[in-house]
Design an enzyme around this catalytic site. Structure first.
Site, PDB file in Angstrom:
ATOM      1  CB  SER A 126      -0.619  -0.085   1.071  1.00  0.00           C
ATOM      2  OG  SER A 126      -1.376   1.368   1.908  1.00  0.00           O
ATOM      3  CE1 TYR A 150      -3.679  -2.093   5.740  1.00  0.00           C
ATOM      4  CE2 TYR A 150      -3.848   0.068   5.105  1.00  0.00           C
ATOM      5  CZ  TYR A 150      -3.573  -1.600   5.237  1.00  0.00           C
ATOM      6  OH  TYR A 150      -3.870  -1.942   3.517  1.00  0.00           O
ATOM      7  CE  LYS A 154      -1.238  -3.878   3.392  1.00  0.00           C
ATOM      8  NZ  LYS A 154      -1.172  -5.933   2.798  1.00  0.00           N
TER       9      LYS A 154
HETATM   10  P1  NAD Z   1     -11.156  -6.822   1.238  1.00  0.00           P
HETATM   11  O1  NAD Z   1     -11.260  -6.643   3.387  1.00  0.00           O
HETATM   12  O2  NAD Z   1     -12.296  -6.328   0.966  1.00  0.00           O
HETATM   13  O3  NAD Z   1      -9.755  -8.072   1.082  1.00  0.00           O
HETATM   14  C1  NAD Z   1      -9.832  -9.116   2.241  1.00  0.00           C
HETATM   15  C2  NAD Z   1     -10.297 -10.677   1.562  1.00  0.00           C
HETATM   16  O4  NAD Z   1      -9.172 -11.148   3.402  1.00  0.00           O
HETATM   17  C3  NAD Z   1     -11.455 -10.513   2.500  1.00  0.00           C
HETATM   18  O5  NAD Z   1     -12.099 -11.349   2.181  1.00  0.00           O
HETATM   19  C4  NAD Z   1     -10.660 -11.393   3.868  1.00  0.00           C
HETATM   20  O6  NAD Z   1     -12.121 -12.139   4.479  1.00  0.00           O
HETATM   21  C5  NAD Z   1      -9.336 -11.975   3.813  1.00  0.00           C
HETATM   22  N1  NAD Z   1      -8.919 -12.357   4.710  1.00  0.00           N
HETATM   23  C6  NAD Z   1      -8.342 -11.438   5.679  1.00  0.00           C
HETATM   24  N2  NAD Z   1      -8.119 -11.836   6.677  1.00  0.00           N
HETATM   25  C7  NAD Z   1      -7.516 -13.673   6.228  1.00  0.00           C
HETATM   26  C8  NAD Z   1      -7.105 -14.470   6.587  1.00  0.00           C
HETATM   27  N3  NAD Z   1      -5.855 -14.573   8.157  1.00  0.00           N
HETATM   28  N4  NAD Z   1      -7.284 -16.142   6.160  1.00  0.00           N
HETATM   29  C9  NAD Z   1      -7.256 -15.629   4.644  1.00  0.00           C
HETATM   30  N5  NAD Z   1      -8.363 -14.777   4.537  1.00  0.00           N
HETATM   31  C10 NAD Z   1      -8.775 -13.440   5.110  1.00  0.00           C
HETATM   32  O7  NAD Z   1     -10.173  -6.007   1.117  1.00  0.00           O
HETATM   33  P2  NAD Z   1      -9.217  -5.614   0.038  1.00  0.00           P
HETATM   34  O8  NAD Z   1      -9.904  -4.275  -0.297  1.00  0.00           O
HETATM   35  O9  NAD Z   1      -9.935  -6.052  -1.787  1.00  0.00           O
HETATM   36  O10 NAD Z   1      -7.681  -5.312  -0.125  1.00  0.00           O
HETATM   37  C11 NAD Z   1      -6.824  -6.631  -0.281  1.00  0.00           C
HETATM   38  C12 NAD Z   1      -5.125  -6.320   0.139  1.00  0.00           C
HETATM   39  O11 NAD Z   1      -5.349  -5.098  -0.015  1.00  0.00           O
HETATM   40  C13 NAD Z   1      -4.973  -6.146   1.528  1.00  0.00           C
HETATM   41  O12 NAD Z   1      -4.669  -7.235   2.068  1.00  0.00           O
HETATM   42  C14 NAD Z   1      -5.260  -4.672   1.964  1.00  0.00           C
HETATM   43  O13 NAD Z   1      -4.185  -4.409   3.174  1.00  0.00           O
HETATM   44  C15 NAD Z   1      -4.435  -4.099   0.517  1.00  0.00           C
HETATM   45  N6  NAD Z   1      -4.303  -2.883   0.546  1.00  0.00           N
HETATM   46  C16 NAD Z   1      -6.000  -2.043   0.078  1.00  0.00           C
HETATM   47  C17 NAD Z   1      -6.072  -1.291  -0.139  1.00  0.00           C
HETATM   48  C18 NAD Z   1      -7.577  -0.710  -0.274  1.00  0.00           C
HETATM   49  O14 NAD Z   1      -7.965   0.425  -0.425  1.00  0.00           O
HETATM   50  N7  NAD Z   1      -8.937  -1.158  -0.608  1.00  0.00           N
HETATM   51  C19 NAD Z   1      -4.875   0.070  -0.153  1.00  0.00           C
HETATM   52  C20 NAD Z   1      -3.958  -0.498  -0.405  1.00  0.00           C
HETATM   53  C21 NAD Z   1      -3.537  -2.105   0.160  1.00  0.00           C
HETATM   54  C1  WQD Z   2      -9.655   9.990   0.235  1.00  0.00           C
HETATM   55  C2  WQD Z   2     -10.008  11.240   0.736  1.00  0.00           C
HETATM   56  C3  WQD Z   2     -10.184  12.260   3.565  1.00  0.00           C
HETATM   57  C4  WQD Z   2     -14.117   9.561   3.557  1.00  0.00           C
HETATM   58  C5  WQD Z   2      -7.035   4.911   2.722  1.00  0.00           C
HETATM   59  C6  WQD Z   2      -5.802   4.224   3.398  1.00  0.00           C
HETATM   60  C7  WQD Z   2      -4.660   3.559   3.003  1.00  0.00           C
HETATM   61  C8  WQD Z   2      -5.377   3.298   2.129  1.00  0.00           C
HETATM   62  C9  WQD Z   2      -6.745   3.786   1.443  1.00  0.00           C
HETATM   63  C10 WQD Z   2      -4.770   0.606   2.346  1.00  0.00           C
HETATM   64  C11 WQD Z   2      -9.642  12.031   2.117  1.00  0.00           C
HETATM   65  C12 WQD Z   2     -11.022  12.482   2.542  1.00  0.00           C
HETATM   66  C13 WQD Z   2     -13.129  10.362   3.636  1.00  0.00           C
HETATM   67  C14 WQD Z   2     -14.701  10.889   4.502  1.00  0.00           C
HETATM   68  C15 WQD Z   2     -13.692  13.030   3.984  1.00  0.00           C
HETATM   69  N1  WQD Z   2      -5.639   1.700   2.110  1.00  0.00           N
HETATM   70  N2  WQD Z   2     -12.826  12.065   3.015  1.00  0.00           N
HETATM   71  N3  WQD Z   2     -14.917  12.371   3.780  1.00  0.00           N
HETATM   72  O1  WQD Z   2      -7.459   7.941   4.044  1.00  0.00           O
HETATM   73  O2  WQD Z   2      -6.147   8.546   0.888  1.00  0.00           O
HETATM   74  O3  WQD Z   2      -6.650   6.124   1.861  1.00  0.00           O
HETATM   75  O4  WQD Z   2      -7.479   3.808   1.993  1.00  0.00           O
HETATM   76  O5  WQD Z   2      -3.895   0.422   2.605  1.00  0.00           O
HETATM   77  O6  WQD Z   2      -3.780   3.128   3.632  1.00  0.00           O
HETATM   78  O7  WQD Z   2      -5.243   4.801   4.878  1.00  0.00           O
HETATM   79  O8  WQD Z   2      -8.370   7.092   1.564  1.00  0.00           O
HETATM   80  O9  WQD Z   2     -10.966   6.900   1.087  1.00  0.00           O
HETATM   81  O10 WQD Z   2      -9.980   7.452   3.625  1.00  0.00           O
HETATM   82  O11 WQD Z   2     -10.033   9.050   2.237  1.00  0.00           O
HETATM   83  O12 WQD Z   2     -13.430  13.272   3.137  1.00  0.00           O
HETATM   84  O13 WQD Z   2     -16.183  10.370   4.705  1.00  0.00           O
HETATM   85  O14 WQD Z   2     -10.904  11.467   1.171  1.00  0.00           O
HETATM   86  O15 WQD Z   2     -10.007  13.160   3.748  1.00  0.00           O
HETATM   87  O16 WQD Z   2      -8.920  13.187   1.366  1.00  0.00           O
HETATM   88  P1  WQD Z   2      -6.980   7.523   2.443  1.00  0.00           P
HETATM   89  P2  WQD Z   2     -10.047   7.566   2.424  1.00  0.00           P
END
Ligand code: NAD
Ligand code: WQD
Length: 337
Positions: A126, A150, A154
């Protein structure tokens, strides 16, 4: 050649979209998920999209014996490792759960992979590993720092993977650093389905647009950005999924490499809200509030390494992200049916 690809966490938001891309490319996706943040019903919808059943194992990455069994029985060629907990705020309340699930879970999975001789892995990292940006756009050489448990998990996993790579050149590891994934598959059958009150912007916008919440709180209108609201690099989840396929194709040429997946373009909160209203013809009422603690002003990727190294770049616009997310939100599946 068709290859079985294990998707840990593949029933989730991003993993389900990767399953579609993997199947479309002629490989066999095998989903392993404990369903702690997803539902088994996604499998029916995946079958509709890809035209055949997608293999599924209900289980936990911390279960080493199960991991060995799955890796061997399905003759897995490579793993896309998405399983993990991802809520920044919750990680502050429950740090041990995050370290156990994300870090211990990855460790157990890597031990199983090592035992089974499966040494190819794409990891869901991330942009959170960059912390407060020092330079924009953010390149992969930006200094690393975590500002939440979190984020720490990572970073710890990235370091574990690099140590592993240094110990044995047979490992092929790619760390994909996602910026802000949003949107949904254009079929409207799969998308993001968060439990409870969403923390992230797009899921909240969707629930204001459909009337579940009265208004959006815009966290901060006094940032030093063109309209005063925070700027992020929103990336369509289908583009993100395609980036994983590109990484899988290049994995054999990598030892341990980090690559940003973003568009390279920052959009403000108000830009996203106005685009959403325009393309979908719906209103998203909002109120300006104080800044949310821990938020950065602007964050967007330099995606040039993804282009040169993976031959990948995004194709979809903010309009596409808003349109596809809204189509998904209106589908029966997004309402839990
Ligand atoms: P999500 O929660 O929809 O998907 C994660 C999946 O992992 C879920 O289906 C959950 O049931 C499963 N899971 C969690 N722990 C587990 C375990 N111990 N064993 C087996 N399954 C398990 O999340 P997502 O948004 O699809 O994110 C997927 C990956 O991408 C995550 O690692 C997350 O940290 C990373 N990521 C997400 C974002 C984002 O904004 N969505 C941004 C950057 C990185
Ligand atoms: C985006 C923008 C808020 C909600 C997070 C995690 C990051 C990654 C992605 C996993 C910001 C604004 C939001 C609301 C708002 N996840 N906002 N009102 O914070 O960039 O990233 O998700 O790895 O680690 O920190 O994403 O969608 O929460 O916010 O004004 O109700 O929207 O302030 O500017 P963020 P976000």
């Amino acid at each position: 050649m068709s290859r079985p690809i294990l998707l840990t966490g593949g029933a989730g938001f991003i993993g389900s979209h990767i399953a579609v891309e993997v199947a479309r490319a002629g490989h066999t996706p095998v989903i392993l998920d404990n369903l702690c943040n997803s539902k088994a019903s996604v499998l029916d919808r995946l079958r509709t999209i890809v035209g055949r059943p997608v293999e599924f194992v209900k289980g936990d990455i911390r279960d080493g014996e199960l991991m060995r069994k799955v890796l061997r029985e399905h003759r897995i060629a490579a793993v896309v490792h998405l399983a993990g907990l991802k809520a920044v705020g919750e990680s502050v309340q429950k740090p041990l759960e995050y370290w156990d699930n994300n870090v211990v879970g990855t460790l157990r999975m890597l031990e199983a992979m090592q035992d089974c001789g499966v040494r190819s892995l794409v990891f869901s990292s991330s942009a959170t590993v960059y912390g407060e940006p020092e330079q924009l756009p953010i390149t992969e050489r930006h200094r690393l720092m975590a500002t939440s448990p979190y984020g720490q998990t990572k970073l710890a996993i990235e370091r574990m993977l690099c140590d592993l790579s240094a110990s044995d050149p047979r490992w092929h590891l790619c760390l994909l650093r996602y910026f802000n994934p949003v949107g949904a598959h254009e079929s409207g059958l799969i998308g993001e389905d968060p439990n409870g009150i969403p923390n992230n912007l797009m899921p909240f916008v969707l629930k204001v647009a459909n009337g579940q919440f009265k208004e959006l709180s815009v966290w901060g209108g006094d940032y030093p950005t063109p309209d005063g609201t925070g700027v992020r690099d929103y990336i369509h989840v289908v583009d993100l999924a395609a980036g994983h396929l590109a990484a899988l194709q290049k994995l054999d040429t990598m030892r341990c490499e980090a690559v940003n997946l973003g568009t390279g373009h920052g959009s403000s909160v108000l830009e996203l809200v106005r685009t959403f209203e325009r393309v979908n013809g719906v209103k998203v009422p909002f109120v300006m509030k104080d800044r949310r603690p821990g938020d950065v002003t602007s964050c967007f990727a330099d995606p040039s390494l993804a282009l040169s190294r993976l031959g990948w770049k995004t194709k979809r616009t903010l309009e596409d992200m808003c349109r596809d997310a809204w189509r998904w939100q209106q589908s029966p599946a997004a309402r839990g049916n």
